[in-house]
Design an enzyme around this catalytic site. Structure first.
Site, PDB file in Angstrom:
ATOM      1  N   ASP A   1       1.081  -1.025   0.505  1.00  0.00           N
ATOM      2  CA  ASP A   1       0.038   0.056  -0.082  1.00  0.00           C
ATOM      3  C   ASP A   1       0.653   1.013  -0.279  1.00  0.00           C
ATOM      4  O   ASP A   1       2.220   1.090   0.587  1.00  0.00           O
ATOM      5  CB  ASP A   1      -1.189   0.575   1.418  1.00  0.00           C
ATOM      6  CG  ASP A   1      -2.083   0.582   1.115  1.00  0.00           C
ATOM      7  OD1 ASP A   1      -2.130   1.480  -0.283  1.00  0.00           O
ATOM      8  OD2 ASP A   1      -3.069   0.902   2.103  1.00  0.00           O
TER       9      ASP A   1
ATOM     10  N   ASP B   1      -8.371  -7.296   0.156  1.00  0.00           N
ATOM     11  CA  ASP B   1      -7.528  -7.226   1.684  1.00  0.00           C
ATOM     12  C   ASP B   1      -8.031  -6.744   2.871  1.00  0.00           C
ATOM     13  O   ASP B   1      -8.833  -5.983   2.830  1.00  0.00           O
ATOM     14  CB  ASP B   1      -5.749  -6.328   1.964  1.00  0.00           C
ATOM     15  CG  ASP B   1      -6.278  -5.403   0.640  1.00  0.00           C
ATOM     16  OD1 ASP B   1      -7.311  -4.633   0.804  1.00  0.00           O
ATOM     17  OD2 ASP B   1      -6.077  -4.774   2.648  1.00  0.00           O
TER      18      ASP B   1
END
Lengths: 391, 391
Positions: B107, B286
């Protein structure tokens, strides 16, 4: 239940539970087989501590496949407090409750009553205390502690004793030892009047006390040996006294306790403490050090101690320990483990604990191999020197 | 790097990274293969979250052998703060640092700057913030976030975006989305001007924003799709909005994003959220839920949700989940797990996290099997109903 041994040429003596396989020709170190209905334990052995029914940060699958633990500990005090004996009885004992089918030794809770519980009072009858969890009031007596361990169904039960702190003045140590002895007589009586609940054999080990006073230790060792139980434990050491005292008391007591029975030194210790006490004739060890110190970043290796929090490891990308047969020690680097512990990642505690426990069990196994090979006395001082290095 | 597929009859379309193998005949659910230099990922897939370089309470050995994780996440913000990019560069990237040789997605840290860091300020240039660890001041820009992820060496890098909170007024959502779009253009430029550092390919995924406003989401999806990158992500959902909004936005965006590229719905969600969003055309998920909720005693099974802290489980000695192919779920009982979590034993968190992650990855694999078999649309509503039960 006669133990099966592939090394029968080493068998020197046999009692109901313990087979002494070899004694180091130049010293007191021994290799043996400790037989229980849940399996045979090769001694000397390190026993991981599973206080509440779990070893901290290492689950049973890994205890079996990586650590190769042969026996683990549970604690009567903790399990009595939570989940409690009703649940434990409904589960059919501790082995069933925690799904661990190898041997279990349970501590009597004496040490925990005095170290953890609140508002404890010692009387002749037993010890009253308040739970450290919910403040509820309880009484532990030699009798109900035997009953608790019957319900737990541990393979090795421990007598209810008073563990003297360090330092302890001699008059207090004497009184405490005498109380422990009277409690032991009551433990043995209750143990003899009761039966195992789950069809497997349970042994009771008495505990030698006497602080750091040779005459008290001698008196205590002779007294407990008189009960002719399956094995003997030494308590009240590794409670803050200098190592020399620990070694001196252990040596003295080991010379009195019968060689044909296993000897368990409670709560010891560092890897070098363990090798030194194996040299004095100890067969069984337990300690929270590999898990507790692991969580704090102290790693034990055959080349010395790593304090993983030191800055020097932050860019050391070499494996934690390439020599140990432990997948996480070989896979992960010192830099990564340092990072995980500093970031308070649980996985850091898991890796460090798994490494240290695997190392401790490997170390006692290695001592055993050297005892059986007959070279323990030459190997031990070199290994101790290595183990004590600061890396 | 062309993916190898044993199911070539299902191959419908091919782009550089993604092979679309099958689309459910009655809906939008898809099965595919996502190809990276660290391996091929079978989609739909759940990706365990390894924020700091470790999945909470589950180490890599178990992620591989039990969870069967095909890809894990890392977080640029956390890794930038600690251990820092100097260590990461010296290690040779995140794969090497954490010794994980399967794919990694990182991320960009945008979400964490806004949710974790202190004294954050958003400017056109980027976001200034203070570390939540030591208060040090930093600036994240689209450019340096690309550079950070080059050093991390993740297989899939995420664009630097602003994640709108919920609720968010439309004018603010519009401004935020426009900033995210301008930042995306800068990310793409920097990404194109730089090269992977470790010899393996890296992909950049842009992120669709627009809060819960259909016209903004449409505009954002069309804008990001215009960059013709390897895949697309949908951000700013699962931030507190009702599930209906999440599903509506996901459906709308999936209809715009090209079918030939993988679609990643960030931060979602419950098992039923995941199945519903697979039905809408999402390929990658996720979420911290399996580990975080696991630590708090919430276990997901194919027959519903267990809150292990409920009194009803205290003497339920049946396995946690006999059907899941996870050794700890089959070995340990609900009563034991309840005890461990109540005693704050780390092993409790470990067992619960391992169970939930294994379940999540199994569930996305099961969805994939039904998509390939062509019966996803009949299977999904029945499964959702089961999953949502309270046991």
């Amino acid at each position: 239940m006669r133990p099966v041994s592939g090394e029968s040429k080493f068998i020197l003596q046999y009692c109901s539970m313990f087979t002494l396989q070899a004694t180091d020709p130049a010293g007191q170190a021994r290799a043996g087989l400790l037989s229980t209905d849940h399996g045979v334990i090769e001694t000397p052995i390190f026993m991981p501590v599973g206080t509440t029914g779990a070893v901290k940060a290492v689950h049973h699958e890994e205890l079996e496949s990586v650590v190769h633990a042969q026996i683990i500990l549970g604690n009567s005090y903790h399990l009595f407090i939570r989940p409690g004996m009703k649940i434990m009885a409904e589960a059919g004992g501790l082995h069933q409750f925690i799904q661990w089918q190898k041997p279990i030794l349970t501590d009597s809770g004496g040490y925990q009553v005095f170290s953890l519980a609140e508002k404890r009072k010692i009387r002749e009858e037993g010890a009253t205390f308040q739970s450290h969890v919910d403040g509820s009031k309880h009484l532990f007596t030699p009798e109900n502690v035997m009953d608790i361990q019957r319900v737990l169904g541990s393979d090795i039960m421990m007598a209810f004793d008073e563990c003297t702190p360090y330092p302890c003045e001699k008059p207090a140590a004497l009184l405490s030892m005498q109380l422990t002895h009277r409690w032991l007589a009551r433990c043995v009586k209750r143990f003899g009047e009761t039966e195992p609940l789950y069809g497997h054999r349970q042994s009771l080990f008495p505990i030698v006390q006497g602080s750091i006073y040779p005459d008290l230790r001698k008196q205590s060792a002779e007294y407990v040996a008189g009960f002719d139980l399956d094995g003997h434990a030494i308590g009240g050491l590794s409670v803050g006294e200098p190592a020399e005292h620990m070694y001196a008391m252990t040596e003295l007591v080991c010379r009195i306790l019968p060689a044909a029975k296993p000897r368990y030194l409670m709560g010891v210790g560092t890897p070098w403490n363990i090798l030194e006490c194996i040299a004095l004739g100890i067969d069984m060890f337990d300690c929270v050090m590999p898990t507790r110190n692991g969580r704090n970043g102290m790693l034990f290796t055959r080349h010395g101690v790593i304090n993983i929090k030191n800055k020097k490891w932050e860019n050391d990308f070499s494996p934690i320990d390439e020599e140990l047969d432990c997948p996480v020690s070989r896979r992960f680097s010192k830099a990564y483990l340092k990072h995980l512990l500093q970031a308070h990642e649980m996985v850091g505690a898991q890796i460090a604990s798994l490494h240290n426990l695997t190392f401790y069990v490997w170390l006692t196994g290695e001592a055993r191999r050297h005892i059986l090979a007959g070279d323990f006395t030459t190997w031990k001082p070199l290994m101790v020197k290595e183990l004590m290095r600061r890396l």
